[in-house]
Design a protein around this motif. Structure first.
Motif, short mmCIF file in Angstrom:
data_model
loop_
_atom_site.label_atom_id
_atom_site.label_comp_id
_atom_site.label_asym_id
_atom_site.label_seq_id
_atom_site.Cartn_x
_atom_site.Cartn_y
_atom_site.Cartn_z
N ASP A 5 56.00 40.26 47.60
CA ASP A 5 54.65 40.16 48.15
C ASP A 5 54.68 40.00 49.66
O ASP A 5 53.62 39.99 50.29
N ARG B 243 53.04 48.98 49.86
CA ARG B 243 52.10 49.53 48.91
C ARG B 243 51.34 50.71 49.49
O ARG B 243 50.27 51.05 49.03
N GLU C 59 47.37 47.93 39.00
CA GLU C 59 47.04 46.99 40.08
C GLU C 59 46.58 47.74 41.32
O GLU C 59 45.65 47.30 42.03
N ARG D 203 42.99 48.79 40.80
CA ARG D 203 42.05 47.67 40.95
C ARG D 203 41.91 47.24 42.40
O ARG D 203 40.82 46.86 42.84
N ASN D 204 43.02 47.24 43.12
CA ASN D 204 43.01 46.77 44.51
C ASN D 204 43.59 47.85 45.40
O ASN D 204 44.78 47.80 45.76
N GLY E 77 44.81 49.94 48.50
CA GLY E 77 45.30 49.49 49.80
C GLY E 77 44.31 49.77 50.92
O GLY E 77 43.58 50.76 50.91
#
Length: 306
Positions: A93, A98, A271, A274-275, A277
């Motif tokens: 993270d 990403r 993911e 959903r989110n 970049g």
């Protein structure tokens, strides 16, 4: 001439040949070769007597990243050679990686095994039903960068929907409802997309077109899956592509371009959906003044070219 009593002794010199010892280096090399050869035969024998599940476990063991094996978790640390920026570069993270999830995503060995098992269960369920058995040739399974893709294809003799409509054919309804509980066995999210051939509607794109038709067919497939027992929370994306994503090496009017695609999504792809970049806060934006100065130059160049 010398006198008879004055004889010189004859000295014979013989060269002494000493056989030097060459050492035992060749013995070590031969022993290493024999050990490697024995290990190779042992591995080949184990593979020949092992079942499919054991071979998959061995393949998964050797494909596990070192960082995962050491830490005992699934990506508990970064696997990149050069860590990115962030508060903790040692963890994933903390990386700005990403930007292109689709490009770098690929199923792990464990995910491949789960997808293969799902495919085998679906194929067995279809084989047990005489009506669905005829549809097996209209199904394609393949692994993509998004996950396991299941394509349900039309044919001229057996279309999945009524022509130019989102009315689901009875055998298509039976197929979707048979697959629904099997798709529930994996926790992965699901994506449904509709596709049409290149034959346009009479009204073109101003009225009801292939865009609406592909969306309606994807949504109709969603309703049948839910009616068959699919958990609605697993549905992440329902979309229509009209005739913009033809199958390779096909004509625009080929019936198999009329299809429904179900994708069992990889977790990182879900993911990213959903989110999505966004640009970093410190990313430089285009200079408005520079753009305004460049605009007249481009216009002047365009005038010169006329």
């Amino acid at each position: 001439m010398s006198k008879g009593g004055d004889k010189r002794p004859i000295v014979i010199r013989r060269k002494k040949v000493v056989h030097a010892h060459h050492g035992g280096a060749w013995k070590i090399a031969l022993a290493d070769f024999m050990t490697a050869l024995m290990a190779l035969f042992l591995v080949m024998w184990i593979l020949s007597v092992s079942d499919e599940e054991t071979r998959r476990s061995v393949a998964e063991y050797f494909s596990t990243p070192l960082i995962t094996a050491v830490t005992g978790g699934e990506r508990s640390g970064s696997t990149r050679v050069i860590p990115g920026g962030g508060p903790d570069p040692a963890h994933i993270d903390g990386e700005r990686a990403r930007v292109d999830v689709l490009q770098h995503s690929r199923p792990s060995a464990q995910e491949r095994r789960f997808f293969n098992d799902l495919q085998e269960r679906i194929e067995r369920a279809i084989e047990q039903d005489p009506e669905l058995r005829q549809l097996r040739s209209q199904m394609r399974f393949d692994l993509t960068r998004e996950g396991l893709r299941i394509q349900l294809l039309d044919t001229a003799q057996r279309p999945m929907f009524e022509l130019g409509s989102d009315q689901v054919a009875p055998y298509m309804r039976n197929l979707l409802r048979t697959m629904a509980p099997l798709l529930n066995e994996l926790p992965n999210d699901l994506s449904i997309s509709g596709h049409t051939d290149g034959v346009p509607f009479a009204g073109g794109y101003r009225g009801y077109s292939n865009w609406e038709l592909s969306n309606d067919r994807a949504n109709a497939s969603r309703r049948e899956l839910v009616a068959g027992g699919l958990d609605p929370d697993q549905l992440l994306r329902v979309s229509g592509f009209a005739d913009r994503a033809m199958l390779p090496d096909t004509m625009p009017t080929d019936p198999i371009n009329r299809r429904i695609e179900l994708v069992v999504l990889l977790p990182e792809i879900a993911e990213a959906i959903r989110n999505p970049g966004v640009m970093e806060p410190d990313s430089p934006l285009p200079d408005d003044d520079a753009s305004e100065e460049a605009l007249p130059q481009r216009m002047e160049q365009g005038d010169d070219n006329e």
